[in-house]
Scaffold this active site. Structure first.
Site, PDB file in Angstrom:
ATOM      1  N   ASP A  12       0.815  -1.222   0.000  1.00  0.00           N
ATOM      2  CA  ASP A  12       0.000   0.000   0.000  1.00  0.00           C
ATOM      3  C   ASP A  12       0.844   1.266   0.000  1.00  0.00           C
ATOM      4  OD1 ASP A  12      -2.268  -1.603   0.134  1.00  0.00           O
ATOM      5  OD2 ASP A  12      -2.186  -1.672   2.319  1.00  0.00           O
ATOM      6  N   LYS A  15       1.880   2.196  -5.063  1.00  0.00           N
ATOM      7  CA  LYS A  15       2.540   1.665  -6.259  1.00  0.00           C
ATOM      8  C   LYS A  15       1.710   1.903  -7.516  1.00  0.00           C
ATOM      9  CE  LYS A  15       2.837  -2.441  -4.345  1.00  0.00           C
ATOM     10  NZ  LYS A  15       2.438  -2.129  -2.962  1.00  0.00           N
ATOM     11  N   GLY A  16       0.376   1.781  -7.368  1.00  0.00           N
ATOM     12  CA  GLY A  16      -0.522   1.922  -8.535  1.00  0.00           C
ATOM     13  C   GLY A  16      -0.294   3.232  -9.260  1.00  0.00           C
ATOM     14  N   GLY A  39      -4.057  -4.406  -4.255  1.00  0.00           N
ATOM     15  CA  GLY A  39      -5.090  -3.418  -4.582  1.00  0.00           C
ATOM     16  C   GLY A  39      -4.388  -2.169  -5.055  1.00  0.00           C
ATOM     17  N   HIS A  40      -4.248  -2.015  -6.363  1.00  0.00           N
ATOM     18  CA  HIS A  40      -3.485  -0.886  -6.905  1.00  0.00           C
ATOM     19  C   HIS A  40      -4.438   0.177  -7.437  1.00  0.00           C
ATOM     20  CE1 HIS A  40       0.235  -3.684  -7.379  1.00  0.00           C
ATOM     21  NE2 HIS A  40      -0.149  -3.508  -6.128  1.00  0.00           N
ATOM     22  N   ARG A 142       4.066 -29.088  -5.309  1.00  0.00           N
ATOM     23  CA  ARG A 142       3.952 -29.749  -6.614  1.00  0.00           C
ATOM     24  C   ARG A 142       2.613 -30.453  -6.825  1.00  0.00           C
ATOM     25  NH1 ARG A 142       9.705 -32.311  -5.567  1.00  0.00           N
ATOM     26  NH2 ARG A 142       8.623 -32.513  -3.595  1.00  0.00           N
ATOM     27  N   GLN A 223       2.379  -5.945  -3.191  1.00  0.00           N
ATOM     28  CA  GLN A 223       2.774  -6.010  -1.769  1.00  0.00           C
ATOM     29  C   GLN A 223       4.069  -5.201  -1.555  1.00  0.00           C
ATOM     30  OE1 GLN A 223       1.877  -9.452  -3.200  1.00  0.00           O
ATOM     31  NE2 GLN A 223      -0.128  -8.599  -2.827  1.00  0.00           N
ATOM     32  N   GLY A 303     -11.024  -3.474   2.746  1.00  0.00           N
ATOM     33  CA  GLY A 303     -11.690  -2.392   3.471  1.00  0.00           C
ATOM     34  C   GLY A 303     -11.233  -2.225   4.918  1.00  0.00           C
TER      35      GLY A 303
HETATM   36  P1  IMO Z   1      -0.632  -4.101  -2.424  1.00  0.00           P
HETATM   37  O1  IMO Z   1      -0.064  -4.681  -3.705  1.00  0.00           O
HETATM   38  C1  IMO Z   1      -0.882  -4.448   1.883  1.00  0.00           C
HETATM   39  C2  IMO Z   1      -0.906  -8.467   3.594  1.00  0.00           C
HETATM   40  C3  IMO Z   1      -2.165  -8.951   4.290  1.00  0.00           C
HETATM   41  C4  IMO Z   1      -1.554  -9.874   5.348  1.00  0.00           C
HETATM   42  C5  IMO Z   1      -0.376 -10.509   4.605  1.00  0.00           C
HETATM   43  C6  IMO Z   1      -0.674 -11.872   4.023  1.00  0.00           C
HETATM   44  O2  IMO Z   1      -1.910  -3.404  -2.588  1.00  0.00           O
HETATM   45  O3  IMO Z   1       0.409  -3.302  -1.716  1.00  0.00           O
HETATM   46  P2  IMO Z   1      -2.078 -12.649   1.906  1.00  0.00           P
HETATM   47  O4  IMO Z   1      -3.522 -12.500   1.590  1.00  0.00           O
HETATM   48  O5  IMO Z   1      -1.175 -12.027   0.890  1.00  0.00           O
HETATM   49  O6  IMO Z   1      -1.679 -14.054   2.205  1.00  0.00           O
HETATM   50  O7  IMO Z   1      -1.885 -11.831   3.277  1.00  0.00           O
HETATM   51  O8  IMO Z   1      -0.056  -9.606   3.571  1.00  0.00           O
HETATM   52  N1  IMO Z   1      -1.098  -8.004   2.210  1.00  0.00           N
HETATM   53  C7  IMO Z   1      -1.050  -6.717   1.836  1.00  0.00           C
HETATM   54  N2  IMO Z   1      -0.915  -5.595   2.579  1.00  0.00           N
HETATM   55  N3  IMO Z   1      -0.969  -4.345   0.548  1.00  0.00           N
HETATM   56  C8  IMO Z   1      -1.061  -5.460  -0.208  1.00  0.00           C
HETATM   57  O9  IMO Z   1      -0.985  -5.414  -1.537  1.00  0.00           O
HETATM   58  C9  IMO Z   1      -1.157  -6.714   0.435  1.00  0.00           C
HETATM   59  N4  IMO Z   1      -1.298  -7.981   0.014  1.00  0.00           N
HETATM   60  C10 IMO Z   1      -1.246  -8.762   1.107  1.00  0.00           C
HETATM   61  O10 IMO Z   1      -2.884  -7.900   4.875  1.00  0.00           O
HETATM   62  O11 IMO Z   1      -1.020  -9.117   6.413  1.00  0.00           O
HETATM   63 MG    MG Z   2      -2.974  -2.069  -1.664  1.00  0.00          MG
END
Ligand code: IMO
Ligand code: MG
Length: 433
Positions: A12, A15-16, A39-40, A142, A223, A303
């Site tokens: 978060d 990046k988007g 979520g971008h 696998r 992420q 959310g």
């Molecule tokens: P973007 O790309 C922020 C967090 C989840 C959780 C951990 C594992 O928008 O930055 P998962 O569902 O991936 O197995 O969850 O990673 N998490 C993110 N936090 N931004 C994201 O994506 C995330 N994708 C996963 O909240 O702590």
């Molecule tokens: Mg995000």
């Protein structure tokens, strides 16, 4: 010029928006890890687009997008996202979206087992519940289904038969749930295969062919570094390599073909889900950071309110190191506009010593107390500023201090969600140098 863009914190980072800017000069935009846990957000004019699985480059016409082999694909979520984008008049089809044959598929049992595990209180990670972890578990074990298997009844049957009995046993014996029907899964997933047939390709060849033709490729990380399965705050991480190296394995492109790595960092820090977060603040200050600016700190995928805190340069420095970052892009600088005091953490106090390198042991991390440098806030609105020199002096001091502590330059500054709310200092683009 081939650029990898990564998040430097816990996701978060904005990046988007930066991907959208850099994709202007790119021919192909590639997602290489993660899935629809991302979520971008991209703002075009007054319209907001939130992309979970499809590369953000799809929003610009004449770009091609690739979902690489390192991604885990939920075909249902993918088809819904395609429909959502078409509903917003975005051109999308097999001519501009290519999905790797080798990408693993997220199956209903992945989402189900993850939900059941997350309902237990011990060891909860606070995942997005998209089935990401269990899908990667099957990939490494696998026993995964790949996108190409959705095109072959015999292959899908073989893979499902091989694995579903075991899954159903776990569902029934461990969780007391009903098992899933082999027939229903076959029917549903072969249907997705028929719908996605023309998108499923050998994307590693496609990308290497484009590289030979001197096309510009932008690798869109999802992420952040601290959520990387190897380098993050394990086990409170996601299940893929979110760091720059993941672009090579997750797309089938050799490291010699990567020209530059860009790290995106927020002007402060946030995290969703469980796990260590040394500079987290609570109470009024957290609410202030969470609710400032036009878009608050609430997860785009789930959310959930994000945990908020001060900028942690121990984290960013670790990211610069692990990813080999050439330039940083800083986002949401405007969120700090109202504050009279701003804090940067540059080291942790641990027992009687100071730690400058992010510790890998959770036990040490738990007892680390951030040591802050206090800086005076600028208390001047920045969203309309377009020239770096016109930024308030105190904001420039904040930027200079970050650069000093990170050891790399900040090339892009974002002072609002719109494309226009951007200051570019150095040429960081996919245009051929
Ligand atoms: P973007 O790309 C922020 C967090 C989840 C959780 C951990 C594992 O928008 O930055 P998962 O569902 O991936 O197995 O969850 O990673 N998490 C993110 N936090 N931004 C994201 O994506 C995330 N994708 C996963 O909240 O702590
Ligand atoms: Mg995000």
């Amino acid at each position: 010029m081939n650029i990898v863009l990564v998040g430097t914190q816990w996701g978060d980072e904005g990046k988007g928006k930066i991907i959208d800017l850099l994709s202007e000069d790119a021919n192909i935009i590639v997602r290489y890890q993660g899935g629809n846990n991302a979520g971008h957000t991209v703002m075009i004019g007054d319209e907001e687009f939130i992309l979970h699985l499809i590369p953000s480059g799809i929003l610009r016409s004449s770009k091609e997008c690739v979902i690489g082999n390192g991604v885990v694909v939920d075909p249902k979520a993918l088809l819904e996202e395609i429909q959502m984008l078409r509903g917003k008049k975005i051109d999308i089809g097999p001519h501009n979206l290519h999905i790797s044959k080798s990408a693993n598929v997220i199956m209903p049992y992945h989402k189900l087992t993850e939900r059941l595990k997350e309902e237990e209180t011990i060891g909860r990670i606070g995942t997005t519940r998209r089935g990401i972890g269990p899908a990667y578990l099957d990939k490494a074990g696998r026993v995964g289904v790949r996108m190409v298997d959705l095109l072959s009844k015999t292959q899908l049957a073989w893979k499902l038969k091989r694995h579903l009995d075991e899954i159903n046993l776990i569902l029934q014996k461990v969780y007391g749930e009903e098992g899933l029907s082999y027939e229903q899964l076959m029917e549903e997933y072969l249907k997705y295969g028929r719908e996605l047939k023309d998108y499923i390709k050998d994307t590693a060849s496609l990308l290497n062919c484009a590289i030979k033709k001197n096309k510009n490729i932008l690798f869109e990380g999802a992420q952040g570094t601290m959520l990387d399965v190897d380098h993050g705050t394990y086990p409170f991480v996601t299940s893929s390599n979110t760091t720059a190296g993941g672009a090579c394995t997750g797309a089938g492109v050799g490291p010699t073909k990567i020209d530059e790595v860009v790290g995106v960092m927020k002007a402060y820090t946030t995290r969703v889900g469980e796990g260590p977060f040394p500079t987290e603040v609570k109470g009024e200050m957290a609410d202030k950071l969470r609710n400032a600016g036009p878009v608050g700190e609430y997860g785009r995928s789930t959310g959930r309110p994000r945990r908020c805190g001060w900028l942690d340069m121990v984290v960013v420095r670790r990211s610069v190191l692990i990813n080999g970052i050439d330039f940083l892009a800083i986002t949401r600088l405007d969120i700090l506009d109202d504050l009279d005091k701003i804090y940067i953490c540059n080291k942790y106090k641990y027992k009687n010593t100071y730690i400058y390198d992010f510790p890998e042991e959770l036990e040490i991390l738990q007892d680390c107390v951030p040591v802050y440098e206090e800086m005076k806030g600028w208390e001047i609105p920045t969203p309309e500023i377009r020239d770096f020199e016109k930024l308030p002096e105190k904001a420039k001091e904040y930027i200079a201090r970050i650069e000093e502590l990170a050891g790399v330059k900040i090339g892009i500054l974002s002072i609002g969600p719109k494309r226009s709310q951007t200051i570019r200092r150095e040429k960081v683009s996919t245009a051929k140098k």
